[in-house]
Motif scaffolding. Structure first.
Motif, short mmCIF file in Angstrom:
data_model
loop_
_atom_site.label_atom_id
_atom_site.label_comp_id
_atom_site.label_asym_id
_atom_site.label_seq_id
_atom_site.Cartn_x
_atom_site.Cartn_y
_atom_site.Cartn_z
N LYS A 21 0.83 -1.20 0.00
CA LYS A 21 0.00 0.00 0.00
C LYS A 21 0.87 1.25 0.00
N GLU A 22 1.91 1.24 0.79
CA GLU A 22 2.85 2.37 0.87
C GLU A 22 3.55 2.58 -0.48
N ASN A 27 2.43 1.71 -3.44
CA ASN A 27 1.44 2.23 -4.39
C ASN A 27 1.24 3.73 -4.17
N HIS A 28 1.21 4.14 -2.91
CA HIS A 28 1.07 5.56 -2.59
C HIS A 28 2.27 6.34 -3.12
N GLU A 29 3.47 5.81 -2.91
CA GLU A 29 4.68 6.48 -3.38
C GLU A 29 4.71 6.56 -4.90
N GLN A 47 2.09 6.62 -6.87
CA GLN A 47 1.08 7.61 -7.26
C GLN A 47 1.61 9.02 -7.05
N LYS A 48 2.29 9.22 -5.90
CA LYS A 48 2.86 10.54 -5.60
C LYS A 48 3.91 10.92 -6.63
#
Length: 154
Positions: free
Chosen positions: A88-89, A91-93, A95-96
């Motif tokens: 999840k982390e 994927n967040h990175e 996306q960022k």
């Protein structure tokens, strides 16, 4: 092989006879197998609880299942949660980072558009200057300088 004798009670002799007939072994072979069995398994026949091996296997099975449940609770589930959180982390990175790249590309596009517009304005000014100079040099368009410049700019 020399023959040896052992003393046993009548009751135990009858039991030995029943066992040898049931298992299809002679007395001496049955006694040898018993000795080997007790030696290999480490079972003390005096402390016999009359437990069947099937019951011992069931108990061992329960212990194994219990062990596996503890491993699942203490190791596998936390590990799974850790992997999920990490994913999840990540994927967040991603996306960022993607958003940042898109933002930078948009800024570059805006800057390039502004630069192109500025250059077009500068070219228009230069065209006007060239036309003004041509008008001054050839006020009545006798040499055709003004018409030549106009055809070049078209």
């Amino acid at each position: 092989m020399s023959k040896k004798s052992i003393l046993i009670s009548d009751y135990h002799h009858k039991e030995l006879k029943k066992l040898s007939e049931a298992l299809g072994l002679s007395y001496y072979k049955l006694v040898e197998e018993m000795i080997t069995y007790f030696k290999k398994t480490g079972i003390n026949p005096q402390e016999s609880k009359n437990e069947s091996p099937a019951r011992a296997l069931k108990e061992l099975d329960k212990r194994m299942v219990s062990f596996l449940k503890v491993q699942e609770r203490d190791i596998l589930k936390p590990l799974r949660q850790e992997v999920y959180n990490y994913s999840k982390e990540q994927n967040h990175e991603i996306q960022k980072t993607s958003d940042t790249v898109i933002e930078v590309l948009n800024k570059m596009n805006t800057n390039e558009t502004q630069r192109a517009n500025t250059m077009l304005e500068e070219i228009k000014k230069q065209r006007m200057v060239a036309l003004s100079i041509a008008k001054l040099l050839d006020a009545k368009n006798k040499s055709g300088l003004l018409s030549k410049i106009n055809t070049i700019f078209e």
